[in-house]
Design an enzyme around this catalytic site. Sequence first.
Site, PDB file in Angstrom:
ATOM      1  N   ILE A 136       0.932  -1.158  -0.038  1.00 27.70           N
ATOM      2  CA  ILE A 136       0.100   0.045  -0.101  1.00 27.70           C
ATOM      3  C   ILE A 136       1.035   1.296  -0.066  1.00 27.70           C
ATOM      4  O   ILE A 136       1.837   1.281   0.358  1.00 27.70           O
ATOM      5  CB  ILE A 136      -0.833  -0.037   1.345  1.00 27.70           C
ATOM      6  CG1 ILE A 136      -0.143  -0.099   2.532  1.00 27.70           C
ATOM      7  CG2 ILE A 136      -2.061  -1.037   1.127  1.00 27.70           C
ATOM      8  CD1 ILE A 136      -1.161  -0.083   3.791  1.00 27.70           C
ATOM      9  N   ASP A 137       0.439   2.321  -0.599  1.00 27.67           N
ATOM     10  CA  ASP A 137       1.244   3.460  -0.635  1.00 27.67           C
ATOM     11  C   ASP A 137       1.819   4.028   0.843  1.00 27.67           C
ATOM     12  O   ASP A 137       1.207   3.884   1.799  1.00 27.67           O
ATOM     13  CB  ASP A 137       0.381   4.689  -1.344  1.00 27.67           C
ATOM     14  CG  ASP A 137      -0.056   4.286  -2.728  1.00 27.67           C
ATOM     15  OD1 ASP A 137       0.592   3.552  -3.480  1.00 27.67           O
ATOM     16  OD2 ASP A 137      -1.148   4.585  -3.003  1.00 27.67           O
ATOM     17  N   MET A 138       2.661   4.899   0.521  1.00 28.45           N
ATOM     18  CA  MET A 138       3.319   5.502   1.688  1.00 28.45           C
ATOM     19  C   MET A 138       2.510   6.078   2.671  1.00 28.45           C
ATOM     20  O   MET A 138       2.236   6.108   3.994  1.00 28.45           O
ATOM     21  CB  MET A 138       4.460   6.411   1.481  1.00 28.45           C
ATOM     22  CG  MET A 138       4.921   7.137   2.549  1.00 28.45           C
ATOM     23  SD  MET A 138       6.523   8.280   2.177  1.00 28.45           S
ATOM     24  CE  MET A 138       5.632   9.384   1.268  1.00 28.45           C
ATOM     25  N   THR A 140      -0.720   5.758   2.649  1.00 28.29           N
ATOM     26  CA  THR A 140      -2.173   5.008   2.958  1.00 28.29           C
ATOM     27  C   THR A 140      -1.857   4.285   4.461  1.00 28.29           C
ATOM     28  O   THR A 140      -0.641   3.761   4.347  1.00 28.29           O
ATOM     29  CB  THR A 140      -2.525   3.980   1.802  1.00 28.29           C
ATOM     30  OG1 THR A 140      -2.574   4.874   0.853  1.00 28.29           O
ATOM     31  CG2 THR A 140      -3.597   3.248   2.245  1.00 28.29           C
ATOM     32  N   ARG A 236      -6.913   5.714  -5.856  1.00 33.09           N
ATOM     33  CA  ARG A 236      -6.506   7.024  -6.234  1.00 33.09           C
ATOM     34  C   ARG A 236      -6.750   7.474  -7.457  1.00 33.09           C
ATOM     35  O   ARG A 236      -7.476   8.444  -7.764  1.00 33.09           O
ATOM     36  CB  ARG A 236      -5.005   7.285  -5.772  1.00 33.09           C
ATOM     37  CG  ARG A 236      -4.941   7.071  -4.370  1.00 33.09           C
ATOM     38  CD  ARG A 236      -3.441   6.935  -4.137  1.00 33.09           C
ATOM     39  NE  ARG A 236      -2.655   8.113  -4.235  1.00 33.09           N
ATOM     40  CZ  ARG A 236      -1.345   8.345  -4.332  1.00 33.09           C
ATOM     41  NH1 ARG A 236      -0.568   7.159  -4.247  1.00 33.09           N
ATOM     42  NH2 ARG A 236      -0.996   9.427  -4.319  1.00 33.09           N
TER      43      ARG A 236
END
Length: 301
Positions: A136-138, A140, A236
């Site tokens: 998962i993104d930084m 998130t 996103r």
Amino acid sequence: MIDELEFKIDLQSGRIDKILADFMPKTSRSQIQAWIKGGNLSVNGEVVKANYKVQLGDTLKLTIPEAEKINVTPENIPLDIVFEDDDLLVVNKPTGMVVHPSKGHLTGTLVNGLLYHVNTLSEGTAYVRPGIVHRIDMDTSGLLVVAKTNEAHQKLAEQLENHTMEREYYALVHGVISHEDGTIDAPIARMHIDRKKRTVAEGGKHAITHFEVVERFKNYTLVKLNLETGRTHQIRVHMKYIGHPVVGDPMYGPSETITGFGQFLHAATLGFVHPTTKETMHFEAPLPDYFADKLAELRKI
């Protein structure tokens, strides 16, 4: 040292990555796919892709490059470990933490912390990604499953590929969504002008996101989302595509947005079949305090 392996197909047929996984049970399928993507596999002398269908009589030659030395430094980083056994861990990642080292993020990542806290992790798909089944993104927050063994990694990765792993997110998005639910079925590709960003584009990778409205505010909507596929930045990009970008998103959101804590996107639910016990596992992580506090603030407006 570079290893070269040769296989003769005399019994099986099917996708080449699956066939190689049968020949190499201790190697994760994601690692096999990475080798194929790197051009390390040929069939009858021709380089092929992971979706090549092998035929009886085919000769497969796999060149395994010398493993890069893992120079990721173990760090005593506090981790919120929700579950752990001999095969895997489930971790609740905070916003602001990068999952694995990359250019510009060589320390302070989840992998740095995992290497300190556990004795063994799967090979992963690259030398800086031991144990990492999905990311998962930084900015998130939320739940991730981490594999300790290659066998566990392969079986968990297969669940991801077969869309049987449950992943549910909460997001605060711009604008008021009028309908109660929806499905976004739109392919995602890299942007030509900025290779770090993704966009909906014809010819991109198949991507499906399901969402439903949880709560509406004056200028925002809280939505619950389920991923049918797992493309980079999928939620996103899809929410921007329908005109409701994630609040605080520095890459796809508007310049005027709520800032200070990263994007308001949280991986709240994770479910899968345990690779060894076959038990159905289900985990939930509450919204981070900053997210819950912002919702409470919006309710007063």
